[in-house]
Design an enzyme around this catalytic site. Structure first.
Site, PDB file in Angstrom:
ATOM      1  N   THR A 189      31.231  21.790  23.405  1.00 55.94           N
ATOM      2  CA  THR A 189      30.145  21.085  22.761  1.00 55.94           C
ATOM      3  C   THR A 189      30.214  19.582  23.011  1.00 55.94           C
ATOM      4  O   THR A 189      31.281  18.986  22.872  1.00 55.94           O
ATOM      5  CB  THR A 189      30.302  21.271  21.236  1.00 55.94           C
ATOM      6  OG1 THR A 189      30.324  22.661  20.981  1.00 55.94           O
ATOM      7  CG2 THR A 189      29.223  20.566  20.470  1.00 55.94           C
ATOM      8  N   ARG A 197      25.365  34.443  16.483  1.00 53.18           N
ATOM      9  CA  ARG A 197      26.449  33.611  15.952  1.00 53.18           C
ATOM     10  C   ARG A 197      26.055  32.127  16.028  1.00 53.18           C
ATOM     11  O   ARG A 197      25.542  31.651  17.034  1.00 53.18           O
ATOM     12  CB  ARG A 197      27.718  33.863  16.763  1.00 53.18           C
ATOM     13  CG  ARG A 197      28.922  32.995  16.353  1.00 53.18           C
ATOM     14  CD  ARG A 197      29.031  31.735  17.165  1.00 53.18           C
ATOM     15  NE  ARG A 197      30.272  31.009  16.899  1.00 53.18           N
ATOM     16  CZ  ARG A 197      30.509  29.781  17.323  1.00 53.18           C
ATOM     17  NH1 ARG A 197      29.613  29.134  18.036  1.00 53.18           N
ATOM     18  NH2 ARG A 197      31.647  29.190  17.041  1.00 53.18           N
ATOM     19  N   VAL A 198      26.297  31.413  14.955  1.00 51.35           N
ATOM     20  CA  VAL A 198      26.041  29.971  14.934  1.00 51.35           C
ATOM     21  C   VAL A 198      27.346  29.282  14.580  1.00 51.35           C
ATOM     22  O   VAL A 198      28.057  29.730  13.676  1.00 51.35           O
ATOM     23  CB  VAL A 198      24.937  29.627  13.909  1.00 51.35           C
ATOM     24  CG1 VAL A 198      24.768  28.114  13.780  1.00 51.35           C
ATOM     25  CG2 VAL A 198      23.619  30.282  14.316  1.00 51.35           C
ATOM     26  N   GLY A 199      27.653  28.205  15.279  1.00 51.37           N
ATOM     27  CA  GLY A 199      28.891  27.472  15.023  1.00 51.37           C
ATOM     28  C   GLY A 199      28.658  26.247  14.162  1.00 51.37           C
ATOM     29  O   GLY A 199      27.660  26.125  13.451  1.00 51.37           O
ATOM     30  N   ASP A 200      29.596  25.322  14.237  1.00 53.01           N
ATOM     31  CA  ASP A 200      29.551  24.114  13.406  1.00 53.01           C
ATOM     32  C   ASP A 200      28.488  23.110  13.851  1.00 53.01           C
ATOM     33  O   ASP A 200      27.972  22.341  13.031  1.00 53.01           O
ATOM     34  CB  ASP A 200      30.916  23.416  13.452  1.00 53.01           C
ATOM     35  CG  ASP A 200      31.274  23.006  14.888  1.00 53.01           C
ATOM     36  OD1 ASP A 200      31.199  23.873  15.789  1.00 53.01           O
ATOM     37  OD2 ASP A 200      31.597  21.826  15.114  1.00 53.01           O
ATOM     38  N   GLY A 211      34.894  21.839  19.360  1.00 55.90           N
ATOM     39  CA  GLY A 211      36.006  22.787  19.400  1.00 55.90           C
ATOM     40  C   GLY A 211      35.614  24.059  18.684  1.00 55.90           C
ATOM     41  O   GLY A 211      34.444  24.469  18.725  1.00 55.90           O
TER      42      GLY A 211
END
Ligand code: GLY
Length: 299
Positions: free
Chosen positions: A157, A185-188, A209
Protein backbone atom coordinates in the site's frame (compact mmCIF):
# COMPACT_ATOMS: atom_id res chain seq x y z
CA UNK A 1 4.63 27.74 1.61
CA UNK A 2 6.89 25.25 3.40
CA UNK A 3 5.77 21.67 2.58
CA UNK A 4 6.70 18.14 3.66
CA UNK A 5 5.41 15.03 1.90
CA UNK A 6 5.92 11.39 2.95
CA UNK A 7 5.32 8.29 0.81
CA UNK A 8 5.75 4.64 1.74
CA UNK A 9 7.93 1.95 0.11
CA UNK A 10 10.79 2.16 -2.32
CA UNK A 11 9.58 1.89 -5.92
CA UNK A 12 5.92 2.80 -5.48
CA UNK A 13 6.74 5.58 -3.02
CA UNK A 14 9.15 7.16 -5.49
CA UNK A 15 6.51 7.27 -8.22
CA UNK A 16 3.99 8.76 -5.82
CA UNK A 17 6.19 11.37 -4.19
CA UNK A 18 7.59 12.67 -7.47
CA UNK A 19 4.10 13.05 -8.91
CA UNK A 20 2.87 14.70 -5.72
CA UNK A 21 5.71 17.21 -5.70
CA UNK A 22 5.18 17.96 -9.41
CA UNK A 23 1.60 18.92 -8.55
CA UNK A 24 2.75 21.04 -5.61
CA UNK A 25 5.34 22.79 -7.76
CA UNK A 26 2.59 23.95 -10.10
CA UNK A 27 0.49 25.38 -7.28
CA UNK A 28 -1.59 22.38 -6.20
CA UNK A 29 -3.13 22.26 -2.75
CA UNK A 30 -2.02 19.55 -0.32
CA UNK A 31 -5.18 17.60 -1.19
CA UNK A 32 -4.39 17.95 -4.88
CA UNK A 33 -0.85 16.76 -4.53
CA UNK A 34 -1.58 13.70 -2.40
CA UNK A 35 -4.39 12.73 -4.75
CA UNK A 36 -2.09 13.23 -7.74
CA UNK A 37 0.73 11.20 -6.17
CA UNK A 38 -1.51 8.22 -5.50
CA UNK A 39 -3.42 8.55 -8.78
CA UNK A 40 -0.23 8.44 -10.86
CA UNK A 41 0.92 5.37 -8.89
CA UNK A 42 -2.47 3.69 -9.38
CA UNK A 43 -2.25 4.24 -13.13
CA UNK A 44 1.28 2.75 -13.31
CA UNK A 45 0.78 -0.90 -14.35
CA UNK A 46 4.22 -1.92 -13.08
CA UNK A 47 3.31 -1.31 -9.42
CA UNK A 48 1.88 -4.54 -8.08
CA UNK A 49 0.11 -3.42 -4.92
CA UNK A 50 -1.87 -0.46 -6.15
CA UNK A 51 -4.38 0.26 -8.90
CA UNK A 52 -4.10 -0.91 -12.50
CA UNK A 53 -2.30 -4.25 -12.87
CA UNK A 54 -2.05 -4.96 -9.15
CA UNK A 55 -2.52 -8.33 -7.49
CA UNK A 56 -6.08 -9.67 -7.63
CA UNK A 57 -8.16 -11.55 -5.11
CA UNK A 58 -8.70 -15.32 -5.09
CA UNK A 59 -11.22 -14.99 -7.92
CA UNK A 60 -8.72 -13.15 -10.10
CA UNK A 61 -10.41 -9.76 -9.66
CA UNK A 62 -8.71 -6.59 -8.50
CA UNK A 63 -10.51 -4.83 -5.64
CA UNK A 64 -9.22 -1.42 -4.63
CA UNK A 65 -9.38 0.48 -1.34
CA UNK A 66 -8.53 4.17 -0.88
CA UNK A 67 -9.08 7.04 1.53
CA UNK A 68 -8.19 10.69 1.94
CA UNK A 69 -8.62 12.74 5.12
CA UNK A 70 -8.36 16.49 5.59
CA UNK A 71 -6.97 17.69 8.91
CA UNK A 72 -8.74 21.04 8.55
CA UNK A 73 -12.13 19.68 9.60
CA UNK A 74 -11.61 15.90 9.91
CA UNK A 75 -13.55 15.42 6.71
CA UNK A 76 -12.78 12.17 4.92
CA UNK A 77 -13.72 10.24 1.80
CA UNK A 78 -13.10 6.56 1.12
CA UNK A 79 -13.97 3.68 -1.17
CA UNK A 80 -13.48 -0.02 -0.56
CA UNK A 81 -13.68 -3.19 -2.65
CA UNK A 82 -13.96 -1.01 -5.77
CA UNK A 83 -13.72 -2.98 -9.01
CA UNK A 84 -12.88 -1.85 -12.52
CA UNK A 85 -12.25 1.84 -11.87
CA UNK A 86 -9.02 3.76 -11.32
CA UNK A 87 -7.78 5.87 -9.67
CA UNK A 88 -9.63 4.79 -6.53
CA UNK A 89 -8.09 7.73 -4.65
CA UNK A 90 -9.85 10.14 -7.01
CA UNK A 91 -13.17 8.39 -6.38
CA UNK A 92 -12.45 8.69 -2.65
CA UNK A 93 -11.88 12.42 -3.08
CA UNK A 94 -15.25 12.71 -4.82
CA UNK A 95 -16.85 10.95 -1.83
CA UNK A 96 -15.11 13.52 0.40
CA UNK A 97 -16.17 16.55 -1.60
CA UNK A 98 -19.46 15.59 -3.20
CA UNK A 99 -21.31 13.48 -0.62
CA UNK A 100 -22.20 13.78 3.06
CA UNK A 101 -20.70 10.30 3.60
CA UNK A 102 -17.30 8.93 4.50
CA UNK A 103 -17.21 5.63 2.61
CA UNK A 104 -18.85 3.91 -0.36
CA UNK A 105 -18.36 0.19 -0.88
CA UNK A 106 -18.17 -2.36 -3.67
CA UNK A 107 -20.64 -2.23 -6.52
CA UNK A 108 -22.23 0.97 -5.24
CA UNK A 109 -18.85 2.70 -5.07
CA UNK A 110 -18.34 1.68 -8.69
CA UNK A 111 -21.78 2.99 -9.66
CA UNK A 112 -21.00 6.30 -7.93
CA UNK A 113 -17.68 6.52 -9.80
CA UNK A 114 -19.31 5.89 -13.18
CA UNK A 115 -21.96 8.51 -12.41
CA UNK A 116 -19.14 10.97 -11.71
CA UNK A 117 -17.56 10.31 -15.13
CA UNK A 118 -14.92 7.66 -14.38
CA UNK A 119 -14.41 5.15 -17.19
CA UNK A 120 -14.90 1.44 -16.45
CA UNK A 121 -11.90 -0.64 -17.41
CA UNK A 122 -10.36 -4.07 -17.00
CA UNK A 123 -7.59 -3.63 -14.43
CA UNK A 124 -6.08 -7.08 -15.05
CA UNK A 125 -2.99 -6.43 -17.17
CA UNK A 126 -1.11 -9.35 -18.81
CA UNK A 127 1.38 -9.21 -15.91
CA UNK A 128 -1.42 -9.41 -13.33
CA UNK A 129 -2.99 -12.34 -15.18
CA UNK A 130 0.38 -14.10 -15.26
CA UNK A 131 0.89 -13.49 -11.54
CA UNK A 132 -2.59 -14.87 -10.84
CA UNK A 133 -1.97 -17.95 -12.96
CA UNK A 134 1.36 -18.54 -11.22
CA UNK A 135 -0.32 -18.28 -7.85
CA UNK A 136 -3.14 -20.64 -8.88
CA UNK A 137 -0.55 -23.17 -10.02
CA UNK A 138 1.75 -22.92 -6.98
CA UNK A 139 0.04 -20.97 -4.22
CA UNK A 140 2.68 -21.75 -1.58
CA UNK A 141 5.45 -20.36 -3.77
CA UNK A 142 3.69 -17.13 -4.61
CA UNK A 143 1.66 -16.58 -1.43
CA UNK A 144 4.17 -14.26 0.16
CA UNK A 145 6.37 -13.24 -2.73
CA UNK A 146 4.10 -10.55 -4.00
CA UNK A 147 2.54 -9.75 -0.68
CA UNK A 148 5.30 -8.70 1.68
CA UNK A 149 8.88 -9.78 1.22
CA UNK A 150 11.44 -8.72 3.75
CA UNK A 151 14.27 -9.28 1.29
CA UNK A 152 12.76 -7.84 -1.86
CA UNK A 153 10.84 -4.67 -1.36
CA UNK A 154 8.07 -5.20 -3.86
CA UNK A 155 6.18 -2.84 -1.66
CA UNK A 156 2.66 -2.58 -0.47
CA UNK A 157 0.00 0.00 0.00
CA UNK A 158 1.14 3.53 -0.68
CA UNK A 159 0.24 5.79 2.19
CA UNK A 160 1.07 9.47 1.91
CA UNK A 161 1.09 12.23 4.50
CA UNK A 162 1.35 15.91 3.66
CA UNK A 163 2.11 18.95 5.81
CA UNK A 164 2.20 22.67 5.04
CA UNK A 165 3.17 25.51 7.29
CA UNK A 166 2.00 26.64 9.67
CA UNK A 167 -0.17 23.66 10.78
CA UNK A 168 -2.11 21.83 8.08
CA UNK A 169 -2.00 18.07 7.37
CA UNK A 170 -3.61 15.57 4.97
CA UNK A 171 -3.45 11.76 5.04
CA UNK A 172 -4.22 9.51 2.07
CA UNK A 173 -3.79 5.88 1.12
CA UNK A 174 -4.48 3.63 -1.87
CA UNK A 175 -4.06 -0.11 -2.30
CA UNK A 176 -5.24 -3.32 -3.88
CA UNK A 177 -4.86 -4.90 -0.44
CA UNK A 178 -3.39 -8.31 0.22
CA UNK A 179 -2.69 -10.33 -2.89
CA UNK A 180 -5.01 -13.35 -3.28
CA UNK A 181 -7.37 -12.03 -0.59
CA UNK A 182 -10.84 -13.41 -0.03
CA UNK A 183 -13.21 -11.46 -2.29
CA UNK A 184 -14.76 -8.59 -0.35
CA UNK A 185 -11.91 -8.40 2.14
CA UNK A 186 -11.13 -4.82 3.15
CA UNK A 187 -7.95 -3.83 4.95
CA UNK A 188 -6.86 -0.85 7.02
CA UNK A 189 -6.15 1.56 4.17
CA UNK A 190 -9.61 3.05 3.56
CA UNK A 191 -10.55 3.05 7.25
CA UNK A 192 -10.35 6.36 9.09
CA UNK A 193 -8.32 5.76 12.23
CA UNK A 194 -6.72 2.56 10.90
CA UNK A 195 -5.00 3.38 7.59
CA UNK A 196 -5.26 7.16 7.77
CA UNK A 197 -5.95 9.93 10.25
CA UNK A 198 -5.45 13.69 10.05
CA UNK A 199 -6.21 16.44 12.54
CA UNK A 200 -4.65 19.88 12.17
CA UNK A 201 -4.74 20.27 15.96
CA UNK A 202 -2.13 17.50 16.30
CA UNK A 203 -0.92 15.99 13.01
CA UNK A 204 -1.47 13.08 10.66
CA UNK A 205 -0.64 9.39 10.72
CA UNK A 206 -0.91 6.55 8.25
CA UNK A 207 -0.30 2.83 8.09
CA UNK A 208 0.92 0.26 5.59
CA UNK A 209 1.58 -3.44 5.85
CA UNK A 210 -0.71 -6.08 7.29
CA UNK A 211 -4.10 -4.44 7.26
CA UNK A 212 -5.91 -6.73 9.68
CA UNK A 213 -3.38 -6.13 12.46
CA UNK A 214 -3.10 -2.40 11.80
CA UNK A 215 -6.87 -2.06 11.85
CA UNK A 216 -7.22 -3.98 15.13
CA UNK A 217 -4.72 -1.55 16.66
CA UNK A 218 -6.54 1.52 15.24
CA UNK A 219 -2.97 2.32 14.31
CA UNK A 220 -3.31 5.78 12.77
CA UNK A 221 -5.66 7.19 15.39
CA UNK A 222 -3.57 5.63 18.17
CA UNK A 223 -0.46 7.34 16.76
CA UNK A 224 -2.11 10.75 16.45
CA UNK A 225 -3.41 10.43 20.01
CA UNK A 226 0.11 9.59 21.21
CA UNK A 227 1.28 12.86 19.63
CA UNK A 228 -1.66 14.60 21.34
CA UNK A 229 -0.15 13.43 24.65
CA UNK A 230 3.04 15.23 23.68
CA UNK A 231 5.18 12.56 22.00
CA UNK A 232 7.19 13.51 18.95
CA UNK A 233 6.28 11.75 15.70
CA UNK A 234 9.02 9.10 15.92
CA UNK A 235 8.21 8.21 19.53
CA UNK A 236 4.49 8.05 18.72
CA UNK A 237 5.07 5.62 15.82
CA UNK A 238 7.31 3.45 17.96
CA UNK A 239 4.78 3.43 20.79
CA UNK A 240 2.08 2.15 18.44
CA UNK A 241 4.27 -0.56 16.92
CA UNK A 242 5.53 -1.67 20.34
CA UNK A 243 1.94 -1.86 21.55
CA UNK A 244 1.14 -4.08 18.57
CA UNK A 245 4.14 -6.34 19.15
CA UNK A 246 3.06 -6.76 22.80
CA UNK A 247 -0.68 -7.18 22.29
CA UNK A 248 -0.86 -8.66 18.79
CA UNK A 249 1.90 -11.25 18.34
CA UNK A 250 0.81 -11.80 14.74
CA UNK A 251 1.97 -8.28 13.95
CA UNK A 252 5.50 -9.71 13.80
CA UNK A 253 4.62 -12.20 11.07
CA UNK A 254 4.57 -9.49 8.40
CA UNK A 255 5.51 -5.81 8.44
CA UNK A 256 3.12 -3.52 10.28
CA UNK A 257 4.18 0.06 9.66
CA UNK A 258 3.04 3.42 10.95
CA UNK A 259 4.24 6.85 9.87
CA UNK A 260 3.40 10.22 11.35
CA UNK A 261 3.72 13.89 10.50
CA UNK A 262 3.06 16.29 13.35
CA UNK A 263 1.29 19.58 12.76
CA UNK A 264 4.60 21.39 13.29
CA UNK A 265 6.31 19.36 10.53
CA UNK A 266 8.14 16.82 12.73
CA UNK A 267 7.89 13.30 11.23
CA UNK A 268 8.78 9.67 11.93
CA UNK A 269 7.99 6.03 11.13
CA UNK A 270 8.32 2.56 12.64
CA UNK A 271 7.80 -1.04 11.53
CA UNK A 272 7.29 -4.28 13.44
CA UNK A 273 9.63 -6.36 11.24
CA UNK A 274 11.74 -5.96 8.13
CA UNK A 275 13.18 -2.69 7.02
CA UNK A 276 10.73 0.01 6.11
CA UNK A 277 11.66 2.42 3.30
CA UNK A 278 10.15 5.91 3.36
CA UNK A 279 10.40 8.76 0.87
CA UNK A 280 10.52 12.27 2.31
CA UNK A 281 10.15 15.43 0.22
CA UNK A 282 10.86 18.75 1.92
CA UNK A 283 10.17 21.68 -0.36
CA UNK A 284 11.21 19.56 -3.34
CA UNK A 285 14.34 18.02 -1.75
CA UNK A 286 13.91 14.23 -1.93
CA UNK A 287 15.37 11.95 0.74
CA UNK A 288 15.09 8.18 1.15
CA UNK A 289 15.09 6.81 4.70
CA UNK A 290 15.03 3.31 6.13
CA UNK A 291 13.58 2.23 9.49
CA UNK A 292 14.61 -1.10 11.12
CA UNK A 293 12.02 -3.52 12.53
CA UNK A 294 11.41 -3.07 16.26
CA UNK A 295 10.58 -6.73 16.90
CA UNK A 296 14.30 -7.54 16.63
CA UNK A 297 14.79 -5.76 19.98
CA UNK A 298 12.56 -8.34 21.66
CA UNK A 299 14.71 -11.29 20.52
N1 GLY B 1 -2.34 -2.40 4.22
C1 GLY B 1 -3.06 -2.86 3.12
C2 GLY B 1 -3.96 -3.97 3.38
O1 GLY B 1 -3.68 -4.81 4.22
O2 GLY B 1 -4.97 -4.03 2.72
Amino acid sequence: MSTTLLATWKEPGKVAIEAAWAKRATGGSLLDCLEQGLAVAELDPTLMAIGLGSLPNRDGEIELDAAIMDGTDLNAGAVCALRGVVPAISVARKVLEETPHVMLAGEQARRFALQRGFTPQNLMTPQAIEAYENWKREPAKYERKYVHSLEEHYGDTITMLGWEAPRHVIAASATSGLGWKTPGRVGDSPIVGAGVYADDEIGAAGATGWGEELWKAAASFRTVEAMRRGLDAQAACEETVRHMIRRQPRSTWMPCVVLALRADGDFGAATSVGEFPLWVCRDGAMEFRSYPGLAAEYG
